[in-house]
Design an enzyme around this catalytic site. Structure first.
Site, PDB file in Angstrom:
ATOM      1  CG  HIS A 142      -0.447   0.317   2.581  1.00  0.00           C
ATOM      2  ND1 HIS A 142      -0.009  -0.878   3.336  1.00  0.00           N
ATOM      3  CD2 HIS A 142      -0.110   1.234   3.202  1.00  0.00           C
ATOM      4  CE1 HIS A 142       0.189  -0.319   4.500  1.00  0.00           C
ATOM      5  NE2 HIS A 142       0.336   1.179   4.311  1.00  0.00           N
ATOM      6  CG  ASP A 151       0.244  -4.056   2.914  1.00  0.00           C
ATOM      7  OD1 ASP A 151       0.774  -3.529   1.908  1.00  0.00           O
ATOM      8  OD2 ASP A 151      -0.470  -3.610   3.612  1.00  0.00           O
ATOM      9  CB  SER A 191       2.712   1.745   6.492  1.00  0.00           C
ATOM     10  OG  SER A 191       1.328   2.093   7.125  1.00  0.00           O
TER      11      SER A 191
END
Length: 696
Positions: A83, A219, A628
């Protein structure tokens, strides 16, 4: 200088095996080093941060200013979340080459794709510059006077910094402006896409699974940093070569078990751990519900259109993810605050603070703080909610209104002269091109019709979409041709601009000034409150709020119990992917090749000792947005996971961390390696890495 001494003194108190907190890597010796050791770490503070020798911090990069990444090979191979690299993957995708749907793998350096505007920034060193930054700043100054003096001091500090000509500097406040640190940086701007799994792996579970556990999402995405012939940062050039890092992370094939030490190293964006109870109450009971409603209305429109049309799916994939992410996060934040009783706990803490003030005879110094918070937040509530609604509609969800807001800013620039107008127009042209690259007028009109009634019910007029130049890029660019006078005339004759301009002017003349006035007072009070807490209640454990600077957070692999009679194990497996599999589903489809590998149990060396393939795991690390892509590092300094999310109730950790509830979610690196090797066949990337067995 007095404040500085207080802060440093209190950081080194109370040695115990605590978890939570986002710590400055240059200040780990003492309390933090001992805490990490008690949790199982074998690392020293110098292993993590060292100015004179390579250390873990040299492998940690700030990815495009919003995520974290880490170097995992001697040739500048860079790992981050899917992402985090999503907009780059999307920008290279088309119906003919749908990298979102099918994935992308460069099988040689020549196939790696450049990304205009993408950068990765490393920290060279960190310096405490509090004394210089706070010189001549006094308690009697107004907030504006203090900031003016700090800005003056900043200029002097920046002028005196010793650095190489290609390096940059940043100075950031800590502890609500009671302390300042300087960061010397190196920014690399030639960063190329190397690999990304299909969204059915990299975004498996999509919105349904976002912020929740159990999770089964791969991810991750892979990039490579390029440098000039001297291994220095450089703009993109075909002559650039793969970067040779000062340090890269070895990858553990032994993985994790419950109770293992984990350290997450990265650039957390923003937290507010020391807000008073009245502020948390306003956020969760007034601001969040209002913003949630607007985003939910927008998402219903976008989701339906994306599911019905592949072209729209590609166009709106990144935008939908951005809107959905905060929407679901706010919901979870509210749940966590309620479940943990955070507001009552903060009120109890404030009662103890008040009691301590009396006991220490400091009521005259700090006794007004909490009553002032109550007064200011009561006055702040209405404008805070109204301004939030405006931003959600005009900046976050509806693109035509976003264009109108930027056009109003263009008109306002006329008063600064023709040169300023032309500069603003150039920025506006670039914004328009960026928006229209992935714009669908029917989707945007549907969003407008859904969100505007939640902001101004009496102002909804969908007909503006039929009579504006700005839903068509060519017409929009034509409207911006000419001198400032002619452009402003054309703007004010545009139907959408006529509709939006009065609302925008109300924002600039009413909402924004009032918000900034009160927010400035609240922030100044918060600075004094932070100082007071550390002075009056030194037995507490204080860490600086996140501010997009490099931090260390440590904890353990642990499951958790979110509700009565429910306990979640800390590890998920490929079996769970197959259990969730729904053929052709937007969120839960599984590629045929992955299903074949599962059926054959062809996991190679990436299975755990029980022969199962781990996918994700939980930790007690204190993370937030910006973490992240952060590496999860084991007790010996090896890469074992890739941070990408938090459990739903644990999203409250931005304003209240509870070790019983808060968990971060990480991709197991064995799954990353498995996808690269067995699924993609990109074995050359595996050969670049240093694979280790620290538990053997």
């Amino acid at each position: 200088m007095k404040v500085l001494k207080i802060i440093i003194f209190f950081i080194v108190l109370q040695v115990s095996a605590q978890q939570g907190g986002m710590w400055i890597p240059s200040l780990l010796e003492g309390l933090n080093e001992d805490e990490m050791r008690s949790l199982g770490s074998k690392l020293t503070a110098k292993d993590i941060y060292d100015v004179n020798n390579s250390s873990l911090k040299d492998a940690i990069g700030h990815f495009n200013g919003g995520c974290t990444s880490e170097v995992i090979s001697p040739k500048g191979l860079l790992l981050t979340n899917h992402h985090c690299g999503f907009s780059q993957i999307q920008s290279h995708s088309s119906l003919e080459n749908d990298y979102l749907k099918n994935g992308f793998w460069a099988m040689s350096l020549k196939e790696e794709i450049p990304n205009e505007g993408l950068f990765v920034e490393f920290i060279v060193r960190i310096e405490d510059v509090s004394e210089a930054m706070l010189a001549n700043v006094t308690d009697t100054m107004t907030p504006r006077e203090k900031q003016s003096q700090i800005d003056k001091n900043r200029n002097g500090v920046e002028k005196d910094v010793k650095k190489e000509f290609w390096q940059g500097i940043k100075i950031r406040p800590f502890y609500k402006g009671n302390q300042y640190f300087l960061f010397v940086t190196e920014r690399f701007e030639d960063v190329r896409l190397v690999g990304a799994p299909p969204s059915s792996i990299g975004k498996f579970g999509s919105d349904t699974d976002n912020w929740v556990w159990p999770r089964h999402t791969g991810d991750f995405s892979i990039f490579r940093i390029y440098a000039d012939k001297n291994n220095r940062p450089a703009k993109y050039s075909k002559d650039n070569v793969p970067y040779k890092p000062k340090h890269f992370l070895p990858v553990s094939l032994d993985g994790i078990e419950e109770g293992d030490f984990t350290m997450v190293f990265g650039f957390p964006g923003r937290t507010n751990e020391y807000l008073p109870a009245v502020a948390v109450e306003q956020i969760t009971q007034k601001v969040n519900p209002s913003n949630i409603a607007i985003r939910e209305a927008a998402l219903k429109v976008i989701d339906a259109k994306m599911k019905a049309d592949d072209q729209i799916r590609i166009q709106y994939a990144s935008k939908q993810a951005r809107i959905a992410n905060a929407w679901k996060k706010w919901i979870g934040e509210n749940l966590g605050i309620e479940k943990s009783g955070a507001i009552d706990i903060k009120r109890q803490f404030e009662a103890e603070f008040t009691k301590a003030l009396k006991a220490q005879g400091k009521e005259n110094d700090y006794g007004i703080l909490l009553p002032e918070f109550d007064r200011l937040y009561k006055e702040f509530e209405d404008i805070n909610v109204k301004r939030g609604k405006f931003i959600e509609v005009f900046l976050r969800t509806n693109e035509l209104m976003q264009m109108m807001l930027r056009l109003a800013q263009l008109e306002m620039s006329v008063g600064r002269g023709e040169e300023a107008f032309n500069e603003e127009r150039e920025r506006m042209i670039n914004r328009l091109k960026g928006i229209h690259k992935n714009y669908n007028v029917e989707v945007d009109k549907g969003v407008f019709e859904a969100v505007m009634p939640l902001f101004m019910p009496d102002k909804v007029d969908v007909s503006i979409y039929e009579s504006t130049s700005f839903t068509d890029l060519d017409k929009a660019l034509e409207a911006l041709e000419g001198d400032s006078e002619s452009v402003v005339a054309k703007l004010n004759s545009d139907r959408a601009y006529q509709y939006a301009k009065p609302i925008i002017m109300q924002f600039y003349t009413n909402y924004e000034p009032e918000f900034q006035r009160l927010n400035t007072e609240i922030n100044a009070l918060q600075t004094t409150y932070m100082k007071a807490l550390m002075e009056v209640m030194p037995g507490e454990r204080y860490f600086p709020d996140a501010n997009s600077t490099l931090r260390v957070t440590y904890g353990k692999v642990n499951g958790y119990a979110p509700r009565d009679a429910v306990y979640y194990n800390p590890v998920t497996y490929l079996d769970g992917v197959i259990e969730k599999y729904v053929p052709g589903d937007y969120e839960f489809d599984v590629p045929q090749k992955l299903r074949d590998l599962y059926n054959a149990k062809d996991y190679g060396v990436y299975a755990d000792k029980n022969g199962k393939l781990p996918i994700c795991f939980l930790g007690t690390n204190h993370t937030t947005g910006g973490n992240s892509g952060s590496p999860a590092i084991d007790a010996q300094g090896n890469l074992v996971g890739l941070n990408f999310d938090r459990v739903w109730e644990g999203t409250m950790s931005d304003i209240y961390y509870d070790p019983e509830i808060c968990r971060n979610i990480m991709v197991d690196l064995r799954y990353v390696l498995f996808i690269i090797d067995k699924y993609a066949g990109a074995k050359h990337l595996i050969k670049e890495m240093k694979l280790v067995h620290p538990k053997s």
